[in-house]
Design an enzyme around this catalytic site. Structure first.
Site, PDB file in Angstrom:
ATOM      1  CB  SER A  94      -6.295   1.289  14.201  1.00 17.85           C
ATOM      2  OG  SER A  94      -6.899   1.991  14.848  1.00 17.85           O
ATOM      3  NE  ARG A 149      -4.860   4.760  -1.438  1.00 21.82           N
ATOM      4  CZ  ARG A 149      -6.150   4.653  -1.393  1.00 21.82           C
ATOM      5  NH1 ARG A 149      -6.812   5.638  -2.071  1.00 21.82           N
ATOM      6  NH2 ARG A 149      -6.992   3.732  -0.816  1.00 21.82           N
ATOM      7  CE  LYS A 187      -5.673  -2.013  10.367  1.00 26.64           C
ATOM      8  NZ  LYS A 187      -4.483  -2.320   9.397  1.00 26.64           N
ATOM      9  CE1 TYR A 229      -8.861  -0.057   9.592  1.00 19.94           C
ATOM     10  CE2 TYR A 229      -9.259   0.656  11.788  1.00 19.94           C
ATOM     11  CZ  TYR A 229      -8.665   0.765  10.721  1.00 19.94           C
ATOM     12  OH  TYR A 229      -7.363   1.406  10.773  1.00 19.94           O
ATOM     13  CG  ASN A 270       0.692   1.562   4.779  1.00 10.61           C
ATOM     14  OD1 ASN A 270       0.083   2.182   5.450  1.00 10.61           O
ATOM     15  ND2 ASN A 270       0.426   2.047   3.344  1.00 10.61           N
ATOM     16  CB  VAL A 291      -1.896  -7.824   0.459  1.00 17.76           C
ATOM     17  CG1 VAL A 291      -0.607  -6.859   0.479  1.00 17.76           C
ATOM     18  CG2 VAL A 291      -3.235  -6.715   0.693  1.00 17.76           C
ATOM     19  N   GLY A 344       0.608  -1.213  -0.020  1.00 21.04           N
ATOM     20  CA  GLY A 344      -0.166  -0.032  -0.073  1.00 21.04           C
ATOM     21  C   GLY A 344       1.140   1.225   0.031  1.00 21.04           C
TER      22      GLY A 344
END
Length: 234
Positions: A140, A14, A160, A156, A86, A59, A11
Site C-alpha cells: 500500500s 474474496r 507494509k 498496518y 495477497n 499464512v 487470500g
C-alpha cells in the site's frame, strides 16, 4: 506458455484476491486459490471456473504453510511458478503513535509481513531451481516512507513498510536467477478491507498485481513498487 505455469494466490477467496485469481486463470495459468477456510476457497473456485484449484492455507501458521505447499505439489504435480502474497489484515482502531496496542501490532505483522515471508520461504527455492519465478507482494502507498504523512493505521502502515523492505531484499538476493520480485499497490479498492465506498473496483485493483505476476520471459523488472503499472517511491 502460461498453461504450464502454476500460480498461488494467498487470500484468494474474496475481494482483490479472487479477482487476481480470476484474471490469472483467464491468462491460462493454473491457479491455487488459497484461503484459511477450504470452503471459502472452493466457493471462489466455482465462480472462477476451470483452472482454479482450492487450497486451505493460513499464512499466520508455519505448519499450515508447510502442509499447503506440500498439497499444492500433489495437486499440480510440480512447484509454484508465481506467488501473489495477497493475504492481509488491517486491525487498527483509532490509536495513533506514540501509543501502541501490542497485540494488534503483533497480529498485523504476523500476517502482513511474516506470513508473506513464510510462503516465500516455502516456494521460492523451487523457483530458483527452475530458473523462473514471479513474486508479487500486495502492499500500500500507506507503507511508502516517501508518502507517509500521518499516524493513521499505524500497525498496518508499519507492516507494509516492512513488507516493502522484504521485497527489496528478496529481489536483490534473487538477482540473476530468473525470479522477479515486486510490490504492487492496488489502490483503495472495494473489498472487505477497502469497504464499499472505495473508488476502485476489484478489476482495476487486480490489474497491477496481475501484470507483475505475468511479466514475460526476458523482462528484468524486479525490486520495484508499482501502482497503476507505474513506479511509486519507496
Amino acid at each position: 506458455m502460461n498453461e504450464n505455469r502454476t500460480a498461488l494466490v494467498t487470500g484468494g477467496a474474496r475481494g482483490i484476491g479472487v479477482e487476481i485469481s480470476r484474471q490469472l486463470a483467464e491468462r491460462g495459468l493454473r491457479v491455487l486459490v488459497a484461503a484459511r477456510q477450504l470452503e471459502a476457497a472452493e466457493e471462489a473456485c466455482r465462480t472462477i471456473g476451470p483452472g482454479a484449484l482450492p487450497l486451505a492455507l493460513d499464512v499466520s501458521s508455519a505448519k499450515s504453510v508447510t502442509e499447503a505447499v506440500r498439497e499444492a505439489g500433489e495437486l499440480t504435480g510440480g512447484g509454484v511458478d508465481v506467488l501473489v502474497n495477497n493475504a492481509g489484515v488491517s486491525l487498527d482502531g483509532e490509536l495513533r503513535p506514540p501509543y501502541v496496542d501490542e497485540e494488534v501490532l503483533r497480529a498485523t505483522l504476523d500476517v502482513n509481513l511474516v506470513g508473506a515471508w513464510r510462503v516465500a520461504e516455502a516456494v521460492v527455492p523451487g523457483m530458483v531451481r527452475a530458473g523462473y519465478g514471479r513474486v508479487v507482494n500486495l502492499t500500500s502507498s500507506y507503507g511508502s516512507l516517501a508518502l507517509m504523512d500521518s499516524g493513521r493505521h499505524p500497525a498496518y502502515r508499519v507492516s507494509k513498510t516492512a513488507l516493502n523492505a522484504f521485497t527489496r531484499m528478496l529481489a536483490g538476493e534473487l538477482s540473476g536467477t530468473g525470479v522477479l520480485v515486486n510490490a504492487a499497490d492496488p489502490g483503495w479498492t472495494r473489498s472487505g478491507m477497502g469497504g464499499p465506498s472505495a473508488p476502485r473496483g476489484p478489476e482495476e485493483g487486480a490489474d497491477t498485481p496481475v501484470w507483475l505476476a505475468t511479466l514475460p520471459d526476458g523482462d528484468d523488472t524486479t525490486g520495484g513498487l508499482f501502482a497503476g503499472r507505474e513506479p511509486l517511491p519507496w
